[in-house]
Design a protein around this motif. Sequence first.
Motif: not given
Length: 465
Positions: A329-330, A400-403, A421-422
């Motif tokens: 999506x990003x 996404x943090x976990x991945x 994420x960033x």
Amino acid sequence: MSKSFIGVIGLGVMGSSLSLNIAEKGFPLSVFNRAIPGEAYILKNFMMNLDEGMQVEGFSDFKNFIDSLERPRKILIMIKAGEAIDYVIEELLPLLSENDILIDGGNSHYLDTNRRTTYLNKKGISFVGCGVSGGEEGARKGPSIMPGCSKKAYANIAPILEAIAAKDTRGKSCCTHISEAGSGHFVKMVHNGIEYAEMQLLAEAYTLLKVTKTNAAIAKIFKAWHKTDLSSYLLEITIAILQKEKDGIYVLDTILDKAGNKGTGSWSTKASFDLGTVNTMMSSAVFARYISAFKSKRHELSISVAPNVNQAEAIDISVLEKAYRFARLINHHQGFELMQQASKAYHWDLNLSEIARIWTNGCIIRSEFMEKSITVFKKYESYLEDENSLNLLKSAEAAIKQSISDSLSSRIAFDTFWSAYNYWVSMTTKNLPANLIQAQRDYFGAHTYQKINAPENQFFHTKWY
Ligand code: NDP
């Protein structure tokens, strides 16, 4: 003999496939391929392999080729982008008449297309910078087509382009008039930029899964994803690639890990710098390809620096699936933002919903997600204005943090997921450390800064020393 409706120059991979597509649709066609030593067989082979009923004339002489076309002449140039296009234009110019239309269907840079449009318009010739996506199969069976030109020129070529393009789910052609001059090539460039990051995300997911799983097991996971809203052409071919064996060995495992590129990804990144828009997904995908090219250095360092890598860690597949959804999506958001900014800067008035629509079939980034994007851009200027998209991003943040954490545990480069994420974290952070950047700029360069709670048009300077 009656004249041809259109001419195609260049019978390479794309030119020959598009020519067959055009002839199959019943348009009388003239084709040209140069007959330099060693190349004469190309035209001969093409003419020998036509289907019955196809009305095609072949030429290796520009004068006879041009004379065979009805007026205004419509000529599709399908050759290598760059200087070759300028050479061919110069060779054609003395043979053309006012109102003739040259269509560049290659991956030309949009600024070159702007320049060529101005140059040719002054001579009374229309120029179309036409993005074509779909590769060899798409060109033959129906590509996605992105023409940039005047409305008048488009009216002349619309019947043929719309006939040979892929069709969307409602049966409408995946070809639309993008806007003026270089707009079509700009949009095609962004398409390719999105494609780079889509490919890199799959490559990163594959490398994380590979720590504990076989190719067959990864294919099974991707197949399950393909049955969801994550379905896409690139995911589909990745599944097929993971399963392909030759002589009992996976073909993928025999391929050297050095990725090539033809420049459209870096052009997109440069365009985002020029337009002041954020494009971290495409740039990290481009840089991942560049890093891969340093194979021997990587090999050398891997022995001395990190001999024990890829320790097996259990990975929650459903978490990675959510992270992948988030990052896609990003990626699409940044790509569409880039087009939005270009539209404003160049006054192109791009219709993003229509662009999403012509990307739902025929092209490399066709996907279920693109189908949904048609509706998003009918209502909004950005995915970040759409509540469903925002909810998806919010709900997948933990995943996404976990991945990313999984990638750290296995010492795996995961740049494109990190970039997603960033970007999300920065875009949803009220206070960024840009106050310190402004202070530093003011310290060494007296660049001034704005103040919290002061009017936006007021700038301040501090005597720091
Ligand atoms: P190919 O390399 O298969 O064919 C290139 C063609 O260009 C050949 O017909 C070649 O002629 C001709 N050519 C090269 N230089 C000249 C010149 N100076 N004068 C005349 N003809 C010349 O390329 P593709 O068909 O793959 O690509 C064509 C364009 O389409 C490129 O811009 C490419 O980026 C773009 N494109 C390619 C896609 C793909 O999947 N392949 C997808 C979308 C766009 P000869 O045979 O005599 O050498």
